[in-house]
Write a protein that holds these residues in place. Structure first.
Motif, mmCIF file in Angstrom:
data_model
loop_
_atom_site.group_PDB
_atom_site.id
_atom_site.type_symbol
_atom_site.label_atom_id
_atom_site.label_comp_id
_atom_site.label_asym_id
_atom_site.label_seq_id
_atom_site.Cartn_x
_atom_site.Cartn_y
_atom_site.Cartn_z
ATOM 1 N N ASN A 39 1.258 -1.693 -0.176
ATOM 2 C CA ASN A 39 -0.155 -0.003 0.038
ATOM 3 C C ASN A 39 1.059 1.318 -0.091
ATOM 4 O O ASN A 39 0.372 2.201 -0.673
ATOM 5 N N HIS A 43 0.683 3.966 -2.746
ATOM 6 C CA HIS A 43 0.711 5.440 -2.322
ATOM 7 C C HIS A 43 1.850 6.493 -3.149
ATOM 8 O O HIS A 43 1.897 7.087 -3.790
ATOM 9 N N THR A 119 4.973 0.297 9.562
ATOM 10 C CA THR A 119 3.182 -0.063 9.293
ATOM 11 C C THR A 119 3.531 -1.561 10.537
ATOM 12 O O THR A 119 3.243 -2.737 10.311
ATOM 13 N N MET A 136 2.678 3.367 12.639
ATOM 14 C CA MET A 136 1.597 4.261 11.630
ATOM 15 C C MET A 136 0.825 3.673 10.608
ATOM 16 O O MET A 136 1.342 2.276 10.193
ATOM 17 N N GLY A 137 0.158 4.700 10.099
ATOM 18 C CA GLY A 137 -0.941 3.210 8.892
ATOM 19 C C GLY A 137 -0.265 4.150 7.433
ATOM 20 O O GLY A 137 1.133 4.439 7.971
ATOM 21 N N ASP A 138 -0.860 3.136 6.262
ATOM 22 C CA ASP A 138 0.803 3.314 5.154
ATOM 23 C C ASP A 138 0.423 4.846 4.765
ATOM 24 O O ASP A 138 1.945 5.246 3.517
ATOM 25 N N LYS A 139 -0.564 5.262 4.670
ATOM 26 C CA LYS A 139 -0.307 6.782 4.045
ATOM 27 C C LYS A 139 0.833 7.946 4.841
ATOM 28 O O LYS A 139 1.807 8.241 4.824
ATOM 29 N N ASP A 140 0.908 7.498 6.650
ATOM 30 C CA ASP A 140 1.911 7.915 7.286
ATOM 31 C C ASP A 140 3.082 7.329 6.724
ATOM 32 O O ASP A 140 3.848 8.203 7.048
ATOM 33 N N ALA A 142 4.017 6.434 3.593
ATOM 34 C CA ALA A 142 4.598 6.393 2.663
ATOM 35 C C ALA A 142 5.138 7.375 2.398
ATOM 36 O O ALA A 142 6.257 8.242 1.991
ATOM 37 N N PHE A 143 4.640 8.896 2.965
ATOM 38 C CA PHE A 143 5.001 10.535 3.913
ATOM 39 C C PHE A 143 6.259 10.224 3.886
ATOM 40 O O PHE A 143 7.328 11.001 3.959
ATOM 41 N N SER B 78 -2.337 -1.320 12.984
ATOM 42 C CA SER B 78 -1.989 0.420 12.295
ATOM 43 C C SER B 78 -2.652 0.337 11.130
ATOM 44 O O SER B 78 -2.262 1.536 10.478
ATOM 45 N N ASN B 106 -4.638 7.899 11.260
ATOM 46 C CA ASN B 106 -4.477 7.693 10.001
ATOM 47 C C ASN B 106 -5.987 8.199 9.362
ATOM 48 O O ASN B 106 -6.563 8.170 8.602
#
Lengths: 417, 174
Positions: A39, A43, A119, A136-140, A142-143, B78, B106
């Motif tokens: 993921n 992103h 992740t 952290m989630g995958d958006k965090d 990726a950033f 997460s 998130n």
């Protein structure tokens, strides 16, 4: 003056570090697993045109969930990550390596005072050596891969003091249960913590990993265990660099103080549906069980394997009960073989899995529980349905092994002469 | 500018006894057996798939609905999917008494409004109510009347929301 989280943030940020303030912090390490990893790649490709990594040397994939891939979907996801790693030059710990956070500790990639994100909601396990780790989630993530930075609201810190002496078979896991019983499932919600007290100072590195791994189950962002000599020499050996450690200032400001007495601690168990639903083993003594799992980021270290072996030596797992053991990393696994623990496990009738990794928490890499089945597990969560429809009771490795021998929940005292 | 006043139908997430449902963890929201999914369009049908009494939620949710949840919502893992599954269903915002720390990030990073509203379960609102929330001052209105005052969104939250998501916000910083 400063708590550990405030010190680490101040060293990694240009912003004013005070509870409640939003700060941007530089990240020393950022990782993604085979879960989240694909993921993250997606992103990055969707939002940026090339130049995906601020620093490939500080960026890693750590496969630890479906290792090796047990479904075609996971095989494809891992392939996506491998290809991306090859193209960008970032690091990768593949399906043989074991649990990502443990690998970071073993390989000397993190040290006291480091900042690292990945992740994995148990990433705050890095608090075991005084490093700031955050799941952290995958958006965090990726950033973080792209910029090497993340935003953070500086959390308030709790001061948690744990004092007292206890004897085998009580262990770091039982101390951890005692802390969780006191703090509860949201007692640390959105907060950081610094641990104090003689019972904390006396914890081995493996014991510290156990305690730090349960921060998330109390709602915490991060809980730091100030490093002792054993931890500093371990990190020095692994990083090849001298270490100063990291400690709170004497007059650090805490939002709350908690004292926990573990004098004469007895083995404890966390019954469903929450990891903080802690009771003495003696209260549920005799409860029949169907299966037992020893492993995970909470209790998959060598010390945990040794505790299980100590109980299983010369004993046999009760007929009808299956005992599965998963070391957390390849290093632990190799030592289990080298030191002869494997023979004890095999003679006792345990199923020893050949690959280290996240174990039961990862959708049943080492098996799930059926409906109405009762499992004792050294994993970190017993939420309904997580490891199958059965009931999961969380215990220490010694309690898990002893109960596997008896076929019912019992303390290791009842098995060892 | 994205709107700072949102209107929608409310879902009060209660336990099988009808009480506030606390500690709903990410495995109850989006079970680990679906973690391999990377396409948001496939995530909606698994939302609340392991939450007792709410397994049929994906069939009932409508675009623009607002979730109202209890304490420590999204505890546990997460996984971004536990947020994206609601976005896939068109859920507009999540109001909660409190959130798991990672879950809260998130939601914020995905550009979805998240409102912290301690004790909102005491306000007497129920599933199906049409409400209006003001993200700037935290007011929750029903039939034009303020029925609850939640916390306003923080600056960083509002900035990320206005930018679209964390990625767009990041581009504005440079």
């Amino acid at each position: 003056m400063s708590t550990i989280v405030e010190k680490i943030f101040a060293e990694h940020s240009k912003d004013r570090v005070e509870p409640g303030e939003i700060v941007w912090i530089d990240l020393d390490v950022r990782t993604a697993r085979d879960f989240g990893g694909p993921n993250v790649v997606k992103h990055l490709m969707e939002h940026y045109e090339g130049d995906y990594l601020e620093d490939p040397e500080k960026t890693y994939f750590t496969f630890d969930l479906s290792v090796p891939a047990k479904t075609i979907k996971y095989a494809i996801n891992q392939q996506v990550c491998r290809r991306f790693a090859k193209e960008t030059g970032m690091g990768i710990f593949d399906v043989d390596a074991g649990i990502g956070t443990h690998v970071l500790l073993e390989k000397g990639i993190v040290r006291p005072g480091s900042t690292a994100v990945g992740t994995d909601s148990h990433y705050n396990i890095l608090g075991a050596i005084g490093a700031f780790g955050q799941g952290m989630g995958d958006k965090d993530i990726a950033f973080a891969f792209k910029t090497g930075k993340t935003w953070f609201e500086v959390p308030e810190s709790m001061k948690i003091t744990v004092e007292g002496k206890y004897d085998w078979p009580a262990s770091a896991r039982d101390l951890t249960f005692a802390v969780m019983k006191e703090i509860g499932s949201s007692g640390m919600l959105g907060k950081a913590a610094d641990y104090y007290g003689d019972a904390i100072d006396n914890l081995s590195l493996d014991g510290r990993i156990t305690l730090a791994s349960q921060t998330t189950e109390m709602g915490g962002i991060i809980a730091f265990i100030p490093p002792n000599k054993e931890v500093l020499s371990f990190v020095e050996e692994r990083t090849g660099q001298p270490q100063k450690g990291i400690y709170p200032d004497k007059d650090a400001t805490y939002s709350e103080e908690v004292h926990i007495d573990v004098e004469g601690l007895e083995p404890l168990v966390a019954a469903p549906p929450k990891p903080t639903n802690v009771k003495p083993v003696s209260e549920l003594e005799g409860m029949e069980i169907d299966s037992v799992f020893i492993g995970s980021c909470t209790n998959g270290r060598y010390e945990d394997m040794l505790a299980a072996a100590r109980v299983l030596k010369g004993n046999k797992v009760k007929e009808g009960v299956n005992l599965r053991i998963t070391p957390s990393t390849k290093e632990v696994w190799a030592r289990v073989i080298k030191e002869g623990l494997i023979d004890i496990f095999l003679k006792a009738g345990a199923v020893v899995l050949t690959n280290p990794g996240c174990g039961g928490c990862a959708e049943g890499m080492p098996g799930l529980v059926g409906k109405d089945e009762v499992e004792l597990s050294t994993t970190n969560r017993n939420y309904p349905g997580k490891q199958g429809p059965g009931k999961i009771y969380l215990v220490s490795p010694a309690t898990a092994a002893a109960s596997a021998v008896k076929g019912y929940l019992t303390s290791a005292k009842e098995v060892m002469q | 500018m994205r709107p700072t006043k949102l209107k929608g139908r409310m879902w009060l997430i209660t336990d099988p006894e009808g009480n506030r449902f606390d500690d709903i963890d990410t495995d109850m929201i989006f079970h680990n057996k679906w973690l391999y999914i990377t396409d948001i369009n496939e995530m909606g049908e698994y939302a609340f798939g392991n939450t007792p009494g709410w397994e049929d939620f994906p069939g009932k949710a409508k675009e623009g609905d607002i979730l109202v949840v209890g304490r420590n919502f999204g505890a546990g893992s997460s996984r971004q999917q536990a947020v994206d599954c609601f976005r896939a269903l068109g859920i507009q915002a999540i109001i909660g008494e409190s959130f798991g720390a990672i879950y809260k990030r998130n939601v914020i990073n995905s550009g979805m409004p998240l409102i912290e509203a301690p004790d909102i379960f005491e306000s007497g609102m129920k599933s199906g109510d049409l409400v209006e929330i003001d993200l700037e001052n935290g007011e929750v209105k029903k039939d034009g009347e303020v029925v609850f005052r939640a916390r306003p969104m923080s600056k960083v939250q509002m900035d990320i929301y206005q930018a679209g998501d964390l990625f767009e916000y990041g581009k504005m910083l440079k």
